[in-house]
Design a protein around this motif. Structure first.
Motif, PDB file in Angstrom:
ATOM      1  N   VAL B 159      48.140  25.948  65.319  1.00  0.00           N
ATOM      2  CA  VAL B 159      47.446  26.614  64.217  1.00  0.00           C
ATOM      3  C   VAL B 159      48.423  27.619  63.600  1.00  0.00           C
ATOM      4  N   PHE B 160      48.345  27.753  62.294  1.00  0.00           N
ATOM      5  CA  PHE B 160      49.384  28.499  61.568  1.00  0.00           C
ATOM      6  C   PHE B 160      48.843  29.750  60.891  1.00  0.00           C
ATOM      7  N   GLY B 161      49.783  30.497  60.336  1.00  0.00           N
ATOM      8  CA  GLY B 161      49.387  31.651  59.529  1.00  0.00           C
ATOM      9  C   GLY B 161      50.579  32.109  58.710  1.00  0.00           C
ATOM     10  N   ILE B 162      50.310  32.800  57.614  1.00  0.00           N
ATOM     11  CA  ILE B 162      51.383  33.394  56.817  1.00  0.00           C
ATOM     12  C   ILE B 162      50.965  34.804  56.458  1.00  0.00           C
ATOM     13  N   GLY B 163      51.923  35.709  56.530  1.00  0.00           N
ATOM     14  CA  GLY B 163      51.572  37.090  56.201  1.00  0.00           C
ATOM     15  C   GLY B 163      52.766  37.861  55.697  1.00  0.00           C
ATOM     16  N   HIS B 164      52.496  39.067  55.248  1.00  0.00           N
ATOM     17  CA  HIS B 164      53.523  39.939  54.696  1.00  0.00           C
ATOM     18  C   HIS B 164      53.731  41.129  55.620  1.00  0.00           C
ATOM     19  N   ASP B 165      54.975  41.351  55.986  1.00  0.00           N
ATOM     20  CA  ASP B 165      55.314  42.505  56.807  1.00  0.00           C
ATOM     21  C   ASP B 165      55.732  43.630  55.873  1.00  0.00           C
ATOM     22  N   PRO B 166      54.892  44.649  55.709  1.00  0.00           N
ATOM     23  CA  PRO B 166      55.198  45.688  54.713  1.00  0.00           C
ATOM     24  C   PRO B 166      56.431  46.502  55.068  1.00  0.00           C
ATOM     25  N   ARG B 167      56.728  46.570  56.354  1.00  0.00           N
ATOM     26  CA  ARG B 167      57.856  47.414  56.760  1.00  0.00           C
ATOM     27  C   ARG B 167      59.176  46.819  56.294  1.00  0.00           C
ATOM     28  N   ALA B 223      45.148  30.972  60.225  1.00  0.00           N
ATOM     29  CA  ALA B 223      44.828  32.397  60.375  1.00  0.00           C
ATOM     30  C   ALA B 223      44.501  33.056  59.044  1.00  0.00           C
ATOM     31  N   THR B 224      43.766  34.146  59.152  1.00  0.00           N
ATOM     32  CA  THR B 224      43.457  34.966  57.986  1.00  0.00           C
ATOM     33  C   THR B 224      44.383  36.166  57.998  1.00  0.00           C
ATOM     34  N   PHE B 225      45.026  36.422  56.890  1.00  0.00           N
ATOM     35  CA  PHE B 225      45.928  37.566  56.807  1.00  0.00           C
ATOM     36  C   PHE B 225      45.182  38.761  56.228  1.00  0.00           C
ATOM     37  N   PHE B 226      45.310  39.886  56.881  1.00  0.00           N
ATOM     38  CA  PHE B 226      44.617  41.085  56.408  1.00  0.00           C
ATOM     39  C   PHE B 226      45.432  42.308  56.781  1.00  0.00           C
ATOM     40  N   LYS B 227      45.881  43.030  55.777  1.00  0.00           N
ATOM     41  CA  LYS B 227      46.581  44.302  55.967  1.00  0.00           C
ATOM     42  C   LYS B 227      47.637  44.268  57.072  1.00  0.00           C
ATOM     43  N   GLY B 228      48.565  43.366  56.948  1.00  0.00           N
ATOM     44  CA  GLY B 228      49.696  43.365  57.866  1.00  0.00           C
ATOM     45  C   GLY B 228      49.478  42.643  59.179  1.00  0.00           C
ATOM     46  N   SER B 229      48.294  42.094  59.376  1.00  0.00           N
ATOM     47  CA  SER B 229      48.037  41.360  60.618  1.00  0.00           C
ATOM     48  C   SER B 229      47.438  39.998  60.332  1.00  0.00           C
ATOM     49  N   LEU B 230      47.630  39.110  61.307  1.00  0.00           N
ATOM     50  CA  LEU B 230      47.006  37.786  61.217  1.00  0.00           C
ATOM     51  C   LEU B 230      45.864  37.722  62.222  1.00  0.00           C
ATOM     52  N   PHE B 231      44.782  37.124  61.816  1.00  0.00           N
ATOM     53  CA  PHE B 231      43.599  37.046  62.678  1.00  0.00           C
ATOM     54  C   PHE B 231      43.236  35.592  62.938  1.00  0.00           C
ATOM     55  N   TRP B 232      42.994  35.290  64.220  1.00  0.00           N
ATOM     56  CA  TRP B 232      42.527  33.954  64.579  1.00  0.00           C
ATOM     57  C   TRP B 232      41.194  34.057  65.294  1.00  0.00           C
ATOM     58  N   ILE B 233      40.459  32.942  65.225  1.00  0.00           N
ATOM     59  CA  ILE B 233      39.258  32.806  66.042  1.00  0.00           C
ATOM     60  C   ILE B 233      39.718  32.386  67.431  1.00  0.00           C
ATOM     61  N   GLY B 247      36.471  38.958  70.975  1.00  0.00           N
ATOM     62  CA  GLY B 247      36.556  39.277  69.545  1.00  0.00           C
ATOM     63  C   GLY B 247      37.528  38.324  68.879  1.00  0.00           C
ATOM     64  N   PHE B 248      38.226  38.815  67.886  1.00  0.00           N
ATOM     65  CA  PHE B 248      39.212  38.001  67.179  1.00  0.00           C
ATOM     66  C   PHE B 248      40.607  38.358  67.661  1.00  0.00           C
ATOM     67  N   LEU B 249      41.446  37.361  67.771  1.00  0.00           N
ATOM     68  CA  LEU B 249      42.822  37.594  68.192  1.00  0.00           C
ATOM     69  C   LEU B 249      43.623  38.109  67.005  1.00  0.00           C
ATOM     70  N   ARG B 250      44.292  39.213  67.224  1.00  0.00           N
ATOM     71  CA  ARG B 250      45.026  39.836  66.125  1.00  0.00           C
ATOM     72  C   ARG B 250      46.502  39.943  66.459  1.00  0.00           C
ATOM     73  N   PHE B 251      47.350  39.573  65.510  1.00  0.00           N
ATOM     74  CA  PHE B 251      48.798  39.628  65.682  1.00  0.00           C
ATOM     75  C   PHE B 251      49.379  40.500  64.584  1.00  0.00           C
ATOM     76  N   ARG B 252      49.987  41.597  64.978  1.00  0.00           N
ATOM     77  CA  ARG B 252      50.544  42.517  63.996  1.00  0.00           C
ATOM     78  C   ARG B 252      51.971  42.114  63.693  1.00  0.00           C
ATOM     79  N   LEU B 253      52.274  41.834  62.433  1.00  0.00           N
ATOM     80  CA  LEU B 253      53.600  41.330  62.072  1.00  0.00           C
ATOM     81  C   LEU B 253      54.695  42.368  62.257  1.00  0.00           C
ATOM     82  N   GLU B 254      54.350  43.601  62.054  1.00  0.00           N
ATOM     83  CA  GLU B 254      55.333  44.677  62.106  1.00  0.00           C
ATOM     84  C   GLU B 254      56.069  44.737  63.443  1.00  0.00           C
ATOM     85  N   ASP B 255      55.296  44.684  64.529  1.00  0.00           N
ATOM     86  CA  ASP B 255      55.914  44.831  65.843  1.00  0.00           C
ATOM     87  C   ASP B 255      55.646  43.635  66.744  1.00  0.00           C
TER      88      ASP B 255
END
Lengths: 247, 375
Positions: B159-167, B223-233, B247-255
């Motif tokens: 399962v995939f996701g794309i997101g933006h790392d603001p840092r 995944a759903t991208f929201f404010k710097g993190s990716l969320f999976w069910i 809950g939902f699995l959250r992956f923070r792109l920054e760290d």
């Protein structure tokens, strides 16, 4: 945005010449200036009637209507007056008013009086509805338009229509901004100098829309840009994004 | 003052006196297609349009969100290729800016971030910018190969996701994958899974995260991208016996760290597989079946970083007349997804349309951007 803090603590970050000049002029004229008490200008800004939830009284608008208008001096020496309510739209003038430096003539050294008239016209029209907290784009989050997704599919008509322009300002703006290029650019320069965000947005968006259909040669002529590509380089670039040149 | 003095400047060539920052203010309001054309005006403009990250960011911020729709235009089962058409409807006009892409079958659902569209399939992962028509094919990875055991229900192990790392102001694609399966003495299974990331413009290969994900993600659900993190069910079926998803699995792109975000109250006790997530109006949204399975609720949360995120139930659709048959789960999932998409449409264009009547596979919110030009 509220000026309940000590107004002397505020320092503008731009156009220092204009403000410094105006402050010096105001200081020189302070003896005769009709000094309005600071409290009147420190009251909360009136919100546009369509969005206000709380029944806020509008003391500032009333007081400002009683106060004398500002006097702007164009580059050709002509004086143009602008009501205080309209002047709020210019960040520069707003700061001057908050610092009580707006009582004497305010120089606009790079702006011709014809252009200044136009700018004042815009501010007077938009002034009553101006809310400094909300920006133009934030005011219209939902553009309602019918969407046709494929030619074979019936077009989708909006079911719920919320009028984002209750005062008809959009149509007025459209008429207002239909100017010849040189006047338009002068208005943009003036809006930039006086820091009128909404007018700058309107002007630059209009120029952008005008540019969209133009060929590169026409753009180069308008902006006096020299073509520093070789014909081969230009042809290569054109080939790279050939689809972008179709219309 | 002498009013007879003619103006110093020649009025007809006013634009030349626009300072560079004002020219920039104008250009930042041009659509992507026009900007691509204007790269040929001079080298300075080309550099600004293609290589100036600040210009790109300012341009993106000024874009109004719109819609991107796609539909399968052609299916060639023999060669296993489906052609997908991407459409961006413009104001009161018929479809413009269409783009067609052949995709291998078994495509995952697409995701969008700042004008970049993630189009993953089982074998190849692509990132597409429909506005510039730039297609980036990501390098291969050994983790794209399915493990030896097969998944009964789903066609995929990833399962995939794309997101933006603001840092770092970069865009990252991630692949959550399942590896081998361990058979425990108690006859239970233990799943092995991991996460690998690929940062566009920076990485040349995928690389796995230092820390493994703590919970298994539900495969195939991008995944759903929201404010710097990716969320999976989280896939509860793959958890240990008796364990339920917190809950939902959250992956923070920054760290590259993992955590769990507590769900809205509706998800407790109900299967997560019936929920669907999206970002709407700056808030994280979950659509889920109501407590009696006779309605669908949409819950929204605007701050997931505080200790106890607060979910508000914003919309309820129902009562729905549903029968309790085995296909209920799939139906609820489809329905949740469908309703969230409808909300997206409402959110952007403020209109009410019934998606079912149109020949589209899916619609998402989309913002055109210059992204990917330099990579």
């Amino acid at each position: 945005m509220d000026s309940t803090a000590d107004p002397k603590g505020k320092r503008p970050l731009y156009q220092e010449d204009g403000l410094a000049y105006a402050r010096a002029a105001a200081a020189a004229a302070s003896a005769t200036a009709a000094a309005a008490p600071d409290e009147e200008e420190a009251k909360p800004k009136p919100k546009p009637s369509s969005s206000s939830e709380e029944a806020k009284p509008e003391p500032e608008a009333e007081d400002q209507a009683e106060m004398p208008p500002l006097v702007l001096v164009a580059e050709d020496g002509v004086e143009v007056s602008i009501s205080r309510r309209a002047a709020r739209m210019s960040h520069m003038l707003r700061l001057l008013m908050e610092d009580s430096c707006a009582d004497g003539p305010i120089p606009a050294p790079n702006v011709h009086s014809d252009i200044l008239d136009l700018v004042v016209q815009y501010c007077e029209k938009h002034g009553p509805y101006y809310d400094p907290e909300a920006s133009e784009r934030a005011r219209n989050p939902f553009p309602p338009f019918p969407v046709e997704l494929t030619p074979t599919v019936s077009s989708i008509k909006p079911v719920t229509y919320v009028d984002p322009d209750p005062h008809g300002l959009k149509d007025w703006d459209k008429d207002f901004i239909s100017l010849d290029n040189s006047t338009l650019f002068e208005v943009i320069l003036a809006a930039n100098y006086l820091n009128i965000e909404d007018l700058l947005d309107l002007g630059t968006t209009t120029v952008a829309d005008m540019m969209r259909g133009k060929k590169p040669e026409e753009i180069r002529e308008i902006f006096e840009i020299e073509n520093d590509y070789t014909p081969e380089q230009e042809a290569e670039l054109r080939k790279e994004n050939a689809w972008a040149f179709e219309d | 003052m002498d009013n007879d003095q003619p103006p110093q400047r020649e009025r007809s060539k006013m634009a030349a006196y626009l300072p560079p920052e004002l020219v920039r203010e104008i250009m930042v309001r041009l659509p992507v297609k026009t900007l691509l054309r204007f790269r040929g005006i001079c080298k300075g403009w080309r550099d600004m349009i293609s290589d100036d990250a600040e210009f790109r960011g300012a341009h993106l911020r000024l874009q109004k969100p719109c819609l991107l729709a796609w539909s399968s235009t052609k299916e060639d089962r023999r060669n296993k290729v489906t052609t997908v058409g991407l459409y961006v409807p413009e104001e009161s006009a018929a479809i413009t800016d269409t783009m067609e892409l052949p995709l291998e079958c078994e495509s995952h659902s697409f995701a969008h971030c700042d004008g970049l569209l993630l189009m993953p399939t089982e074998t190849v992962v692509r990132v597409v910018n429909p506005a510039t028509r730039h297609v980036l094919t990501l390098p291969e990875s050994s983790n794209s190969v399915a493990p030896k055991f097969c998944f009964d229900v789903f066609y995929t192990h990833q399962v995939f996701g794309i997101g933006h790392d603001p840092r770092s102001d970069t865009y990252t694609v991630v692949r959550f994958f399942f590896g081998s399966l361990d058979l425990l003495p108690t006859d239970a299974h233990r799943y092995n899974f991991g996460l690998e990331v690929f940062t566009i413009g920076v990485d040349r290969h995928w690389h796995e995260t230092a820390v493994k994900p703590p919970y298994p993600a539900d495969v195939g659900r991008t995944a759903t991208f929201f404010k710097g993190s990716l969320f999976w069910i989280i896939d509860e079926e793959k958890l240990d016996e008796g364990e339920s998803a917190p809950g939902f699995l959250r992956f923070r792109l920054e760290d590259e760290s993992f955590s769990v975000t507590p769900p809205p109250p509706c998800c407790r006790g109900l299967k997560y597989t019936t929920s669907h997530m999206a970002e709407l109006r700056g808030e994280l949204c979950v659509a889920h079946a109501g407590p009696k399975y006779d309605s669908i609720e949409i819950w929204m949360c605007n701050d997931v970083d505080i200790n106890l995120p607060r979910w508000n139930r914003c919309y309820t659709f129902g009562p729905l007349f549903l029968s309790k048959d085995p296909t209920l789960i799939t139906y609820m999932y489809d329905r949740c997804q469908y309703l969230l998409v409808q909300q997206v449409l409402k959110d952007i264009v403020g209109i009410d349309i019934d998606l079912m009547h149109h020949d589209l596979d899916f619609v998402i919110r989309y913002t055109p951007s210059l992204g990917l030009l330099s990579s």
